[in-house]
Design a protein around this motif. Structure first.
Motif, PDB file in Angstrom:
ATOM      1  N   UNK A   1      40.890  57.646  35.617  1.00  0.00           N
ATOM      2  CA  UNK A   1      41.628  57.063  36.735  1.00  0.00           C
ATOM      3  C   UNK A   1      42.648  56.086  36.189  1.00  0.00           C
ATOM      4  N   UNK A   2      43.922  56.249  36.592  1.00  0.00           N
ATOM      5  CA  UNK A   2      44.960  55.367  36.069  1.00  0.00           C
ATOM      6  C   UNK A   2      44.956  54.015  36.750  1.00  0.00           C
ATOM      7  N   UNK A   3      44.457  53.958  38.003  1.00  0.00           N
ATOM      8  CA  UNK A   3      44.434  52.694  38.730  1.00  0.00           C
ATOM      9  C   UNK A   3      43.169  52.638  39.566  1.00  0.00           C
ATOM     10  N   UNK A   4      42.536  51.474  39.614  1.00  0.00           N
ATOM     11  CA  UNK A   4      41.337  51.287  40.425  1.00  0.00           C
ATOM     12  C   UNK A   4      41.198  49.815  40.768  1.00  0.00           C
ATOM     13  N   UNK A   5      40.630  49.554  41.923  1.00  0.00           N
ATOM     14  CA  UNK A   5      40.467  48.192  42.412  1.00  0.00           C
ATOM     15  C   UNK A   5      38.987  47.862  42.454  1.00  0.00           C
ATOM     16  N   UNK A   6      38.616  46.776  41.818  1.00  0.00           N
ATOM     17  CA  UNK A   6      37.233  46.318  41.789  1.00  0.00           C
ATOM     18  C   UNK A   6      37.079  45.229  42.830  1.00  0.00           C
ATOM     19  N   UNK A   7      36.175  45.426  43.784  1.00  0.00           N
ATOM     20  CA  UNK A   7      36.010  44.471  44.874  1.00  0.00           C
ATOM     21  C   UNK A   7      34.552  44.063  44.998  1.00  0.00           C
ATOM     22  N   UNK A   8      34.329  42.986  45.725  1.00  0.00           N
ATOM     23  CA  UNK A   8      32.984  42.600  46.143  1.00  0.00           C
ATOM     24  C   UNK A   8      32.239  41.679  45.199  1.00  0.00           C
ATOM     25  N   UNK A   9      32.645  41.584  43.946  1.00  0.00           N
ATOM     26  CA  UNK A   9      31.885  40.802  42.973  1.00  0.00           C
ATOM     27  C   UNK A   9      32.280  39.337  42.996  1.00  0.00           C
ATOM     28  N   UNK A  10      31.383  38.508  42.508  1.00  0.00           N
ATOM     29  CA  UNK A  10      31.720  37.140  42.132  1.00  0.00           C
ATOM     30  C   UNK A  10      32.236  37.191  40.696  1.00  0.00           C
ATOM     31  N   UNK A  11      33.332  36.513  40.437  1.00  0.00           N
ATOM     32  CA  UNK A  11      33.989  36.610  39.138  1.00  0.00           C
ATOM     33  C   UNK A  11      33.606  35.446  38.234  1.00  0.00           C
ATOM     34  N   UNK A  12      33.072  35.769  37.048  1.00  0.00           N
ATOM     35  CA  UNK A  12      32.930  34.803  35.953  1.00  0.00           C
ATOM     36  C   UNK A  12      34.002  35.190  34.944  1.00  0.00           C
ATOM     37  N   UNK A  13      35.119  34.480  34.957  1.00  0.00           N
ATOM     38  CA  UNK A  13      36.305  34.988  34.255  1.00  0.00           C
ATOM     39  C   UNK A  13      36.293  34.788  32.747  1.00  0.00           C
ATOM     40  N   UNK A  14      35.225  34.173  32.223  1.00  0.00           N
ATOM     41  CA  UNK A  14      35.108  33.986  30.780  1.00  0.00           C
ATOM     42  C   UNK A  14      35.534  32.620  30.300  1.00  0.00           C
ATOM     43  N   UNK A  15      36.210  31.835  31.136  1.00  0.00           N
ATOM     44  CA  UNK A  15      36.696  30.523  30.727  1.00  0.00           C
ATOM     45  C   UNK A  15      35.682  29.408  30.939  1.00  0.00           C
ATOM     46  N   UNK A  30      44.409  48.180  31.154  1.00  0.00           N
ATOM     47  CA  UNK A  30      44.550  46.731  31.297  1.00  0.00           C
ATOM     48  C   UNK A  30      44.335  46.258  32.728  1.00  0.00           C
ATOM     49  N   UNK A  31      44.036  44.977  32.827  1.00  0.00           N
ATOM     50  CA  UNK A  31      43.941  44.324  34.128  1.00  0.00           C
ATOM     51  C   UNK A  31      45.360  43.989  34.591  1.00  0.00           C
ATOM     52  N   UNK A  32      45.698  44.458  35.782  1.00  0.00           N
ATOM     53  CA  UNK A  32      47.036  44.213  36.307  1.00  0.00           C
ATOM     54  C   UNK A  32      47.092  42.957  37.164  1.00  0.00           C
ATOM     55  N   UNK A  33      46.002  42.690  37.904  1.00  0.00           N
ATOM     56  CA  UNK A  33      46.022  41.532  38.796  1.00  0.00           C
ATOM     57  C   UNK A  33      44.609  41.056  39.057  1.00  0.00           C
ATOM     58  N   UNK A  34      44.438  39.739  39.215  1.00  0.00           N
ATOM     59  CA  UNK A  34      43.189  39.115  39.633  1.00  0.00           C
ATOM     60  C   UNK A  34      43.541  38.231  40.826  1.00  0.00           C
ATOM     61  N   UNK A  35      43.065  38.596  41.990  1.00  0.00           N
ATOM     62  CA  UNK A  35      43.504  37.943  43.218  1.00  0.00           C
ATOM     63  C   UNK A  35      42.327  37.609  44.121  1.00  0.00           C
ATOM     64  N   UNK A  36      42.593  36.773  45.109  1.00  0.00           N
ATOM     65  CA  UNK A  36      41.595  36.468  46.125  1.00  0.00           C
ATOM     66  C   UNK A  36      41.295  37.724  46.938  1.00  0.00           C
ATOM     67  N   UNK A  37      40.083  37.815  47.525  1.00  0.00           N
ATOM     68  CA  UNK A  37      39.746  38.989  48.329  1.00  0.00           C
ATOM     69  C   UNK A  37      40.784  39.242  49.420  1.00  0.00           C
ATOM     70  N   UNK A  38      41.204  40.483  49.519  1.00  0.00           N
ATOM     71  CA  UNK A  38      42.174  40.883  50.527  1.00  0.00           C
ATOM     72  C   UNK A  38      43.612  40.862  50.062  1.00  0.00           C
ATOM     73  N   UNK A  39      43.904  40.139  48.991  1.00  0.00           N
ATOM     74  CA  UNK A  39      45.299  40.013  48.555  1.00  0.00           C
ATOM     75  C   UNK A  39      45.867  41.335  48.058  1.00  0.00           C
ATOM     76  N   UNK A  40      45.035  42.144  47.442  1.00  0.00           N
ATOM     77  CA  UNK A  40      45.473  43.467  46.969  1.00  0.00           C
ATOM     78  C   UNK A  40      44.963  44.555  47.902  1.00  0.00           C
ATOM     79  N   UNK A  41      43.706  44.454  48.293  1.00  0.00           N
ATOM     80  CA  UNK A  41      43.076  45.541  49.050  1.00  0.00           C
ATOM     81  C   UNK A  41      43.715  45.757  50.411  1.00  0.00           C
ATOM     82  N   UNK A  42      44.364  44.728  50.949  1.00  0.00           N
ATOM     83  CA  UNK A  42      44.980  44.882  52.258  1.00  0.00           C
ATOM     84  C   UNK A  42      46.052  45.938  52.293  1.00  0.00           C
ATOM     85  N   UNK A  43      46.718  46.194  51.168  1.00  0.00           N
ATOM     86  CA  UNK A  43      47.781  47.190  51.140  1.00  0.00           C
ATOM     87  C   UNK A  43      47.552  48.271  50.085  1.00  0.00           C
TER      88      UNK A  43
END
Length: 528
Positions: A1-15, A30-43
């Protein structure tokens, strides 16, 4: 899959930042975007992976692995990917599978046979070795260190002697070639032959090849009564390299329990003086290595035939060997003295006999003395045997884990040998998240993830990994913080951990619903 959206998780970003709800868009590898819930999935109308109830984190980085041979195995090595590990630093403790030069090729083959399953040798230098491993592929990303012991065998075999200028010149040339091929640094294992016969000055002259900004990773000369002196030696060598990494920091042997705070103080003092020093541990109270390491260093010189001859007819007899092993020698701390005969468990043997039993149990079974059991196993297996040594203290482990600079390395022995290997091969990372984070509350969850991701990525200069951020490689793991756990023990160590149902490697899910789906998606990396 060239593109996929991961939703629903709590993020521990490594920092180490607090958990937060987020959705992560992956495009290609690669990771293209890390956003708040709904910011990407809405569209967004592409493929979606629902990770609800899980924590999403960067793929874990095993800072201390011996899986150098994993690409050479016919079967995919899943011991680490099931733990959420997507990157391993290999070539530790002075052991790497190259260079292998013709003059001492047989010696090197026999030596590696004590630890690794049989290898079909088809290379000499690292350039040829990497061509072989690249062709075979990698389950996890592969960051190669160059073993000082391997360099020494290439230059002078297993000789119990100081390296002269000619031998050091050979080692320096081989190290330069390895670094040019893409190695991450130099490793040493100063309790093992032939490195045990080397002096500090030899290591300094090799470390100088790294140019003042390179990495020197060491299994130190002493992890017991001489711990602080060994740290000082490591820092001296590492100063010539540029950066010092102390592998599997511990205070081993019952008489030495409780010295971890002093070791940490020594590291803090070095940092305060401007030295770049780091370290890792594994979260267990037992170590593991070759069973032959129980023998005094003088027994381990000059190759397999010489060692087996000494064992068959020990100088001074078996009782004298038992005394040496029990008491130790100047500059050499006996494993038995620190663990006892009942604290040495035979893990894996070439024949698979005696696995999962202590030397004391084997001796009682055969109605012989423990030293006789040791000699009999080593002779019967022609030294192809590993052990688990119960020599550490839980309080020291917890002290080290509570220290903010501690990273995690499995020190898992090479895969593919079977038997009953130390459970750290299968359970290190879930054990940190389960026992020490959830049950013992020594670390917060974001901090535990940081120790296993961005901290080692920065320390080892592993490119584009260790953080969940736009532009980084999509090496990711999703785990259940309430159930993640290791379920291995020392006599029954081969079990997949619980609570890690999903792993992604370079944008491809490779573990789905707890099942490995492959294929090999890892890469051989070069230092940033």
């Amino acid at each position: 899959m060239s593109e996929q959206l991961l939703i629903g998780a709590q993020l521990a970003d490594g920092t180490g930042a607090p958990l937060r709800a987020a959705e992560v868009l992956v495009s290609g590898d690669r990771i293209q975007a890390v956003e708040a819930p709904g910011a990407v999935s809405g569209s967004y109308d592409g493929p979606v992976v629902d990770l609800s109830g899980l924590v999403l984190a960067p793929g874990f980085i095993d800072t201390h692995s011996h899986a150098d041979n994993a690409p050479l195995l016919a079967a995919d090595d899943t011991t680490k990917i099931f733990q959420g590990v997507t990157t391993e630093v290999v070539g530790n403790c002075g052991f790497s599978l190259a260079p292998r030069r013709s003059r001492h090729a047989d010696t090197f083959t026999a030596f590696t046979g004590r630890l690794f399953p049989p290898i079909d040798w088809a290379w000499s230098g690292f350039d040829e070795f990497f061509r072989t491993t690249d062709q075979n592929g990698y389950v996890t990303n592969y960051c190669q260190l160059v073993g000082h012991g391997t360099l020494r065998i290439a230059a002078m075999g297993m000789a119990d002697a100081a390296a002269d200028d000619d031998a050091i010149a050979v080692m320096r040339t081989e190290l330069e070639s390895a670094m040019a091929a893409g190695a991450f640094g130099l490793s040493s294992g100063l309790i093992y032959p032939p490195a045990v016969y080397s002096g500090t000055s030899e290591l300094v002259r090799l470390a100088e090849v790294l140019g003042g900004d390179g990495l020197y990773a060491t299994h130190m000369r002493n992890e017991g009564a001489g711990l602080l002196e060994a740290i000082a030696e490591a820092l001296e060598i590492g100063a010539a390299a540029g950066r010092t990494h102390i592998s599997h920091l511990k205070s081993a042997g019952r008489p030495n329990w409780g010295r971890m705070p002093a070791a940490i103080t020594a590291l803090d003092q070095a940092k305060a003086a401007g030295q770049r020093v780091s370290h890792d541990i594994y979260p267990y109270d037992a170590s593991s290595t070759m069973l032959a390491t129980v023998l005094p260093p003088s027994y381990l010189a000059d190759g397999e035939a010489a060692i087996l001859k000494r064992l068959a007819d020990p100088p001074g007899g078996r009782r004298e060997l038992a005394r040496l092993i029990a008491e130790g020698l100047p500059g050499w701390e006996s494993t038995i003295r620190g663990a006892g005969w009942d604290g040495i468990l035979v893990a894996t043997t070439g024949s698979h006999r005696d696995e999962g039993r202590t030397l004391a149990e084997i001796a009682a079974d055969r109605q012989v003395e423990p030293v006789d059991a040791l000699i009999d196993v080593l002779l019967a297996e022609e030294l192809k045997a590993s052990m688990v040594s119960f020599s550490m203290n839980e309080t020291d482990i917890e002290t080290a884990l509570s220290y903010e600079h501690t990273m995690i390395g499995s020190d898992g022995l090479p895969p593919g040998a079977g038997g009953k290997p130390h459970p750290r091969l299968y359970g290190t990372f879930p054990r940190v998240l389960g026992r020490y984070r959830r049950e013992r509350a020594l670390l917060t969850l974001p901090e535990a993830v940081r120790r296993m991701t961005s901290l080692p990525a920065d320390t080892f200069r592993i490119p584009d990994r260790g953080r969940v951020a736009a532009g980084t490689i999509a090496d990711l793991v999703a785990f259940d913080p309430d159930t993640v756990a290791d379920i291995c023990d020392y006599r029954d160590p081969v079990h997949q951990p619980l609570g890690i149902p999903w792993v992604m490697q370079a944008g491809h899910p490779v573990v789905v619903d707890g099942t490995y789906v492959g294929p090999r998606r890892g890469r051989r990396l070069s230092p940033a």
